[in-house]
Write a protein that holds these residues in place. Structure first.
Motif, PDB file in Angstrom:
ATOM      1  N   PHE A   1     -30.091  16.065  24.206  1.00 29.64           N
ATOM      2  CA  PHE A   1     -29.558  16.168  22.842  1.00 29.64           C
ATOM      3  C   PHE A   1     -28.567  15.076  22.450  1.00 29.64           C
TER       4      PHE A   1
ATOM      5  N   PRO B   1     -29.901  12.336  19.693  1.00 33.26           N
ATOM      6  CA  PRO B   1     -30.084  12.985  18.387  1.00 33.26           C
ATOM      7  C   PRO B   1     -28.752  13.363  17.738  1.00 33.26           C
TER       8      PRO B   1
ATOM      9  N   PHE C   1     -32.975  12.641  12.013  1.00 30.32           N
ATOM     10  CA  PHE C   1     -31.676  13.222  12.358  1.00 30.32           C
ATOM     11  C   PHE C   1     -30.573  12.750  11.400  1.00 30.32           C
TER      12      PHE C   1
ATOM     13  N   SER D   1     -35.769  13.370  28.481  1.00 27.35           N
ATOM     14  CA  SER D   1     -36.090  12.807  27.173  1.00 27.35           C
ATOM     15  C   SER D   1     -35.434  11.434  27.047  1.00 27.35           C
TER      16      SER D   1
ATOM     17  N   MET E   1     -35.232   8.977  24.338  1.00 29.26           N
ATOM     18  CA  MET E   1     -35.477   8.640  22.946  1.00 29.26           C
ATOM     19  C   MET E   1     -35.610   7.133  22.779  1.00 29.26           C
TER      20      MET E   1
ATOM     21  N   TYR F   1     -40.322  11.739  24.351  1.00 26.27           N
ATOM     22  CA  TYR F   1     -39.649  12.973  23.932  1.00 26.27           C
ATOM     23  C   TYR F   1     -40.057  14.173  24.776  1.00 26.27           C
TER      24      TYR F   1
ATOM     25  N   PHE G   1     -37.836  19.346  22.715  1.00 27.21           N
ATOM     26  CA  PHE G   1     -36.971  18.242  22.304  1.00 27.21           C
ATOM     27  C   PHE G   1     -36.191  18.612  21.048  1.00 27.21           C
TER      28      PHE G   1
ATOM     29  N   ASN H   1     -33.699  21.659  21.800  1.00 23.20           N
ATOM     30  CA  ASN H   1     -32.491  21.255  22.515  1.00 23.20           C
ATOM     31  C   ASN H   1     -31.610  20.332  21.666  1.00 23.20           C
ATOM     32  N   SER H   2     -32.241  19.493  20.852  1.00 24.20           N
ATOM     33  CA  SER H   2     -31.468  18.614  19.965  1.00 24.20           C
ATOM     34  C   SER H   2     -30.633  19.432  18.993  1.00 24.20           C
TER      35      SER H   2
ATOM     36  N   THR I   1     -26.586  19.910  19.304  1.00 23.32           N
ATOM     37  CA  THR I   1     -25.796  19.414  18.171  1.00 23.32           C
ATOM     38  C   THR I   1     -24.873  20.502  17.640  1.00 23.32           C
TER      39      THR I   1
END
Length: 353
Positions: free
Chosen positions: A44, A47, A184, A231, A233, A238, A244, A247-248, A252
């Motif tokens: 994460f 992102p 994002f 991951s 990025m 991903y 993905f 969890n992002s 966040t």
């Protein structure tokens, strides 16, 4: 400065400060090893970086060619100038590296032997252009609620980024990853106001949000064990797209929740304290990002290994603290004497003749 504006600035900077520390921790193993803590962070942290960048952007239309040129120039100076400078600083000198630098993908940066983390700068530059182009299109279409539509447009941006086929050397200037980054950033722009309103909620609500998002992140990462893919990025890797995104989002929300709690406790706790130090870090994340990795991997971790053969995570935490302090100090020195290295071009007052 109004209290509302102060909340906005401090909250974003606190979250950025926490994020850059997580980035440093994730870099302690280099690019090869994949311990659980690194897989968790990589699930994460980038992102989150792009989302917070979106929260720092105000949606507005560029109405003229001159405004567009000013926008491009500003981002070239802030992102691409430090990209080129540090690409040459960190790489072995070779004219053969020049076209690879200009190509600007994570994969090509790896072939030059320079700092691979520089992919973030080219990616963010392209993503900023994507975002601004979408803002202008929405303005031309006379959309009344631009923030809402920007949030909706994040969906096709994600879809394009996920569906683009992979290229061995990556796309020039991370054009493919920039679509996901744009998604994002757009979410950050769209949700900024709602997050700032949420930050004013009572402490127990913020605590519940933080705990729930932490449990969700643990479910999507730690509890999955070996099923948790790393991951990357930077390379457009991903893994499972559902996990993905899951969890992002949960990661966040977790960091935002922690940031909100820190801000509230600093103002309303039994012993109020200043957040000046952590917000200072949040305002200098780019410089810390550019400076920490080589210091950490080439100097600090080898030195720690000479006197500590402890668990990998313990070494990583110690290295993170020292690397963070060293990078912050260097950042402050560079900002004072050569701010252009960090993409800062101050306008100095002219002396009268």
């Amino acid at each position: 400065m109004s209290d509302k504006k102060k909340v906005r600035i401090e909250l974003i900077d606190i979250a950025k400060a926490i994020t850059i520390i997580l980035v440093i921790l994730g870099h302690t193993t280099g690019n090869l090893e994949t311990p659980m803590y690194r897989r968790l962070l990589y699930a994460f942290h980038m992102p989150l970086f792009f989302f917070l960048a979106g929260m720092s952007i105000k949606a507005k239309e560029l109405k003229s060619f001159r405004e567009w040129m000013s926008f491009i120039e500003k981002n070239l100076l802030a992102l691409i100038v430090p990209y080129l400078i540090f690409a040459f600083i960190y790489a072995p000198f070779s004219f053969e590296n020049v076209p690879k630098f200009l190509y600007g993908s994570w994969q090509m940066l790896g072939k030059t032997g320079t700092l691979t983390s520089l992919w973030y700068l080219t990616c963010f530059f392209v993503a900023r252009i994507y975002c601004q182009a979408l803002m202008n299109l929405l303005s031309i279409a006379k959309c009344k609620n631009m923030n809402l539509w920007l949030g909706i447009l994040a969906i096709p941006m994600f879809a394009i980024g996920f569906m683009l086929p992979k290229i061995e050397i990556g796309y020039p200037w991370c054009l493919n990853v920039s679509f996901v980054a744009t998604g994002f950033i757009l979410l950050g722009i769209a949700l900024r106001q709602q997050i700032l309103i949420l930050a004013q909620s009572t402490g127990w609500i913020l605590f519940i949000i933080t705990v729930v998002s932490g449990v969700m992140l643990a479910f999507g990462t730690i509890l999955r064990g070996d099923a948790l893919e790393l991951s990357l990025m930077c390379g457009g890797d991903y893994g499972n797209v559902f996990w993905f995104m899951y969890n992002s989002i949960s990661g966040t929300v977790l960091i935002l929740g922690i940031s909100m709690l820190i801000f509230r406790v600093s103002r309303e706790g039994a012993r109020p304290f200043s957040t000046a130090a952590i917000t200072y870090v949040g305002q200098h994340t780019l410089g810390i990002f550019l400076l920490h990795k080589n210091i950490q991997l080439d100097l600090i971790i080898p030195w720690i290994r000479t006197w500590l053969e402890g668990p990998q995570l313990l070494v990583a935490c110690i290295a993170t603290c020292i690397s963070f302090a060293a990078a912050l100090l260097l950042c402050a020195i560079i900002e004072k004497f050569v701010p252009q290295l960090l993409g800062q071009f101050p306008i100095y007052p002219q002396k009268e003749a």
